[in-house]
Design a protein around this motif. Structure first.
Motif, mmCIF file in Angstrom:
data_model
loop_
_atom_site.group_PDB
_atom_site.id
_atom_site.type_symbol
_atom_site.label_atom_id
_atom_site.label_comp_id
_atom_site.label_asym_id
_atom_site.label_seq_id
_atom_site.Cartn_x
_atom_site.Cartn_y
_atom_site.Cartn_z
ATOM 1 N N VAL B 151 0.853 -1.185 0.000
ATOM 2 C CA VAL B 151 0.000 0.000 0.000
ATOM 3 C C VAL B 151 0.886 1.232 0.000
ATOM 4 O O VAL B 151 1.846 1.318 0.771
ATOM 5 C CB VAL B 151 -0.944 0.020 1.224
ATOM 6 C CG1 VAL B 151 -1.700 1.347 1.315
ATOM 7 C CG2 VAL B 151 -1.946 -1.136 1.139
ATOM 8 N N GLY B 152 0.565 2.156 -0.885
ATOM 9 C CA GLY B 152 1.291 3.410 -0.948
ATOM 10 C C GLY B 152 0.329 4.578 -0.919
ATOM 11 O O GLY B 152 -0.898 4.392 -0.859
ATOM 12 N N ILE B 153 0.883 5.758 -0.960
ATOM 13 C CA ILE B 153 0.039 6.948 -0.865
ATOM 14 C C ILE B 153 0.529 8.035 -1.813
ATOM 15 O O ILE B 153 1.730 8.119 -2.105
ATOM 16 C CB ILE B 153 0.007 7.468 0.600
ATOM 17 C CG1 ILE B 153 -1.125 8.471 0.811
ATOM 18 C CG2 ILE B 153 1.360 8.054 1.000
ATOM 19 C CD1 ILE B 153 -1.421 8.747 2.282
ATOM 20 N N ALA B 154 -0.403 8.815 -2.300
ATOM 21 C CA ALA B 154 -0.050 9.964 -3.139
ATOM 22 C C ALA B 154 -1.139 11.017 -2.995
ATOM 23 O O ALA B 154 -2.275 10.706 -2.623
ATOM 24 C CB ALA B 154 0.062 9.554 -4.604
ATOM 25 N N ASP B 155 -0.782 12.222 -3.275
ATOM 26 C CA ASP B 155 -1.815 13.244 -3.364
ATOM 27 C C ASP B 155 -2.541 13.049 -4.683
ATOM 28 O O ASP B 155 -1.906 12.788 -5.715
ATOM 29 C CB ASP B 155 -1.178 14.636 -3.305
ATOM 30 C CG ASP B 155 -1.953 15.531 -2.371
ATOM 31 O OD1 ASP B 155 -3.187 15.332 -2.238
ATOM 32 O OD2 ASP B 155 -1.334 16.403 -1.751
#
Lengths: 337, 337
Positions: B151-155
């Motif tokens: 799982v990753g995150i980005a705007d």
């Protein structure tokens, strides 16, 4: 792609499957490099914590494969993962599945994934991705393995915390839907290796044949239990899987408490009693392998018990007051007197 | 637990493994019902989007099993997942692994998971959970399957978006570390079934023996590429896996653009040329099965090419200008003239 197909990998079958899963899951974005999930409701959370779990279905799959009934193991898969997330007090958000298979038959894979889609729906979550890996030589014959990944969210301060538990808290047990997805290597050993039952046979006291009884899907407790967690009515939750009541209830106990169960205060599924008799299992083996009829155990302060029980019954759960927390050192005692 | 152990499931071996993984990963919270990840840096994101991916290692595992070298497939596993997340422009946060195995040998499992821990570290992520499922009868002999979940995150506004691409954008290819984790059913078919190579043999032009060459772990591009994404220097990223350049580059193309690669503008690994010769593969088979030496392809506006190339070289990548985007309809052309 002649050479790859001759080597046992049918890329086109994979593409066909992705299209069908898009329709099943009503998520047209499936098939991108990564599944997206917008954290839109984050404003609701002061200190959001993601809670993740991964699990499989175990050798219950071999029963499904043998029976040619692959429609519900996906529900088991989702249940094993989201019930773990619920056990932390978190709300499941999304799910991904991994299907490893020897030979990709899109129709069969579609049935498997249809179960996943149904489970995800029962958990009020979203299927945002998955992988189907065709692996000739790894899986023999019709064999396949299934792994799932779920991600949920909770406010840090609202994560269930064993420090909130007190001696005297009630233990409420939620009925399981039979064996769920644990102990199947033992089940298969007893029924099909030691004895030579067929999947069409019926065991004493059970109306359904073995394949139906064994394949009943793991219950998903999210919709009935999560609202009570949100209201602050639940102290802790143990999801009863491999290791049974002793191992799983021990995980919610603080150092100064023990759990006492009154055996007989809830119904043990007939299948488990039959397995004990046929397999000459000790109670020790039973309690460490099977859920004994309780898929989830909630620790609840005494003043909240009536409200919690009423709400669970209203949600369609069968709920039993099965014991209580007492002063101790993390023992899990199942009293048979 | 005598009965369960006799049925082929060793619960104690499982507990021992969890303890060892806790030490390896330096995460003492492993073993809870769900893995926790606090979203502490959320303030940095205006509209945070979680990006998830799941993948496996494919039948490269069978080579590792045959060679008795299980230390690096965990790196492959992490790479396959986190490179997909990176391809969306997101930062990998955490990882979970699923190991399905016929007979749980804690020492072997520890080696496998040590690779996962190394991969997670190379991706600057965190291992927060996993499942080891002992499934006698599902996996024969020494076989095991490995699935991963990242799982990753980005705007939201910073997710890579094909709408930003323009005709004339350069395609930069990052060197792969050989075959990575794709096409192994074909590789095994050619080398070990059609012909009878041993894992100790050497192919023409390759110094290392086959087991070393085939098991070189998939490259993880996070540390070198993510800073460039954060600086807004990258238009789109294709992670080259199954389906090769044609299928994976097609996924980043908007409707009005096509990709043109100049074959010969980057070195194709010797192993792939050897496989083509030995297996009499068409170029069609080659390009749809193997990465042809490029593990990742970046689309970059011309004005940013020099800066991006310099930064990638500085990070230790081998980078080649391999083609460009042209007006078209999502074709991926590999020009051999």
């Amino acid at each position: 792609m002649d050479a790859y197909k001759k080597a046992g990998v049918n890329i086109n079958a994979g593409y066909q499957l992705v299209d069908e899963i898009k329709q099943l899951s009503k998520n047209s974005e499936l098939g991108a490099f990564g599944g997206l999930f917008a954290l839109e409701e984050l404003g609701k959370y002061k200190n959001p914590v993601l809670v993740s779990g991964t699990d499989g279905v175990g050798t219950k799959l071999l029963v499904a494969i043998e029976a040619g009934l692959n429609e519900t193991v996906g529900i088991d898969l989702v249940a094993m993962c989201v019930n773990d997330i619920l056990a932390q007090g978190a709300k499941p958000l999304f799910f991904l599945d991994y299907l490893g298979i020897g030979h990709l038959d899109p129709n069969k894979a579609k049935k498997i994934v249809a179960g996943v889609v149904q489970g995800v729906s029962e958990a009020s979550a979203k299927l945002i991705g998955g992988e189907t890996a065709e692996m000739p030589d790894m899986y023999t014959g019709d064999h396949y393995d299934l792994a799932g990944f779920a991600v949920g969210i909770a406010d840090k301060a609202k994560l269930l915390n064993k420090a909130s538990l007190r001696a005297g808290d009630a233990l409420l047990g939620l009925a399981s839907n039979g064996l769920h997805s644990n102990g199947f290597s033992l089940v298969r050993d007893i029924l099909f290796k030691q004895h030579h039952y067929s999947l069409d046979d019926r065991l004493p006291g059970i109306d359904q044949d073995l394949k139906t009884e064994l394949l009943r899907p793991t219950r998903i407790y999210v919709k009935s239990v999560l609202p009570l967690v949100d209201q602050g009515l639940i102290g802790a939750i143990a999801h009863i899987t491999g290791g049974g009541l002793p191992e799983n209830v021990a995980r919610i106990l603080p150092e100064n408490l023990a759990a006492e169960f009154n055996y007989g205060s809830w119904p043990v599924p007939t299948i488990m009693n039959d397995l004990q008799k046929i397999g000459h299992l000790s109670f020790e083996d039973m309690k460490l392998t099977f859920n004994l009829g309780l898929g989830m155990v909630l620790a609840v302060h005494p003043e909240n018990v009536d409200q919690v029980k009423a709400a669970l019954i209203e949600s369609g759960e069968a709920v039993y007051q099965v014991g209580k927390l007492v002063t101790g050192s993390q023992e899990v005692l199942i009293r048979k007197d």
